[in-house]
Design a protein around this motif. Sequence first.
Motif, short mmCIF file in Angstrom:
data_model
loop_
_atom_site.label_atom_id
_atom_site.label_comp_id
_atom_site.label_asym_id
_atom_site.label_seq_id
_atom_site.Cartn_x
_atom_site.Cartn_y
_atom_site.Cartn_z
N HIS A 1 58.47 39.64 74.95
CA HIS A 1 59.34 39.38 73.81
C HIS A 1 58.54 38.78 72.65
O HIS A 1 58.71 39.19 71.51
N TYR A 2 57.68 37.83 72.95
CA TYR A 2 56.87 37.21 71.89
C TYR A 2 56.00 38.27 71.21
O TYR A 2 55.94 38.34 69.99
N HIS A 3 55.33 39.07 72.03
CA HIS A 3 54.41 40.08 71.49
C HIS A 3 55.17 41.09 70.61
O HIS A 3 54.67 41.51 69.57
N ALA A 4 56.36 41.46 71.02
CA ALA A 4 57.13 42.47 70.29
C ALA A 4 57.83 41.91 69.05
O ALA A 4 57.95 42.61 68.04
N MET A 5 58.27 40.66 69.10
CA MET A 5 59.14 40.15 68.05
C MET A 5 58.55 39.03 67.20
O MET A 5 59.03 38.81 66.09
N CYS A 6 57.57 38.32 67.68
CA CYS A 6 57.18 37.06 67.03
C CYS A 6 55.82 37.09 66.33
O CYS A 6 55.56 36.28 65.44
N THR A 7 54.95 38.00 66.74
CA THR A 7 53.57 37.95 66.25
C THR A 7 53.44 38.29 64.76
O THR A 7 52.46 37.89 64.14
N GLU A 8 54.40 38.99 64.20
CA GLU A 8 54.33 39.33 62.77
C GLU A 8 54.32 38.06 61.90
O GLU A 8 53.64 38.02 60.89
N CYS A 9 55.05 37.04 62.33
CA CYS A 9 55.12 35.79 61.56
C CYS A 9 54.31 34.66 62.21
O CYS A 9 53.62 33.90 61.53
N HIS A 10 54.43 34.53 63.54
CA HIS A 10 53.80 33.41 64.25
C HIS A 10 52.41 33.74 64.76
O HIS A 10 51.72 32.86 65.27
N LEU A 11 52.02 34.98 64.67
CA LEU A 11 50.70 35.49 65.04
C LEU A 11 50.43 35.39 66.54
O LEU A 11 51.15 34.75 67.28
N ALA A 12 49.37 36.04 66.94
CA ALA A 12 48.85 35.97 68.31
C ALA A 12 47.42 35.47 68.19
O ALA A 12 46.79 35.63 67.15
N PRO A 13 46.90 34.85 69.24
CA PRO A 13 45.53 34.35 69.17
C PRO A 13 44.55 35.43 68.74
O PRO A 13 44.60 36.56 69.22
N PRO B 1 46.38 36.36 59.64
CA PRO B 1 47.75 36.34 59.14
C PRO B 1 48.16 37.71 58.56
O PRO B 1 47.37 38.36 57.88
N THR B 2 49.35 38.12 58.86
CA THR B 2 49.88 39.38 58.34
C THR B 2 50.36 39.17 56.91
O THR B 2 50.52 38.03 56.45
N GLU B 3 50.62 40.27 56.21
CA GLU B 3 51.16 40.16 54.86
C GLU B 3 52.48 39.41 54.87
O GLU B 3 52.75 38.59 53.99
N LEU B 4 53.31 39.68 55.86
CA LEU B 4 54.59 38.99 55.97
C LEU B 4 54.38 37.50 56.18
O LEU B 4 54.99 36.68 55.49
N ALA B 5 53.52 37.13 57.11
CA ALA B 5 53.28 35.71 57.39
C ALA B 5 52.74 34.98 56.17
O ALA B 5 53.13 33.84 55.90
N MET B 6 51.86 35.63 55.42
CA MET B 6 51.29 34.98 54.24
C MET B 6 52.34 34.75 53.16
O MET B 6 52.22 33.82 52.37
N GLY B 7 53.37 35.58 53.12
CA GLY B 7 54.38 35.47 52.09
C GLY B 7 55.51 34.52 52.41
O GLY B 7 56.40 34.31 51.59
N LEU B 8 55.51 33.94 53.59
CA LEU B 8 56.59 33.04 53.98
C LEU B 8 56.39 31.63 53.44
O LEU B 8 55.29 31.11 53.43
#
Length: 181
Positions: free
Chosen positions: A72-84, A88-95
């Motif tokens: 679930h984390y890998h599929a839903m959370c890594t876009e904002c909360h990242l994985a080790p 940072p993704t474009e989305l995460a940087m814009g939050l």
Amino acid sequence: MKLLVIVALAALGLTFIVLGSGAYNMAATEKHWAITEKMITWVRESSIKARAEELEVPALDSADMLAKGFKHYHAMCTECHLAPGEQPTELAMGLYPQAPVFYKREPVIDADEKLYLSKKYFWVIKNGLKMTAMPAWGLTHNDEAIWATVAFLHKLPGMTAEQYAAFGETHRDDNLHDHHH
């Protein structure tokens, strides 16, 4: 007493005029005023604590639960909360505020703190947070899936990219992210 009421109403009116004028910049590229940040943090933490306090935390350490939580984390959370190891993704940087990066946090050892964090994480994942881009996953995921994600969140602090990849390989299957809408 009458003077105090007049001063309070005048201050309130002035506040509405200033805020209504656009003086407060709502852009995500601008940080909150320090007092605003403190107020939002206080209200958010108080709200979560009041609502999460009575939650019953299940056992979070089974291999099956951790595997589901990883998926679930890998599929839903890594876009904002990242994985080790991820940049940072474009989305995460814009939050703003920025989403917590769990693998960069210190592991929680204290049992009471871990219990509270479990309740807090569950409540936030299930209900989301207004004006943070944190969605309410409880609308599409059952409590079991959310608790599994909480279990994995406790494993993330200090995890390296290699450990994350190995965890993924160990728990990979054909049905990476399953739930019922």
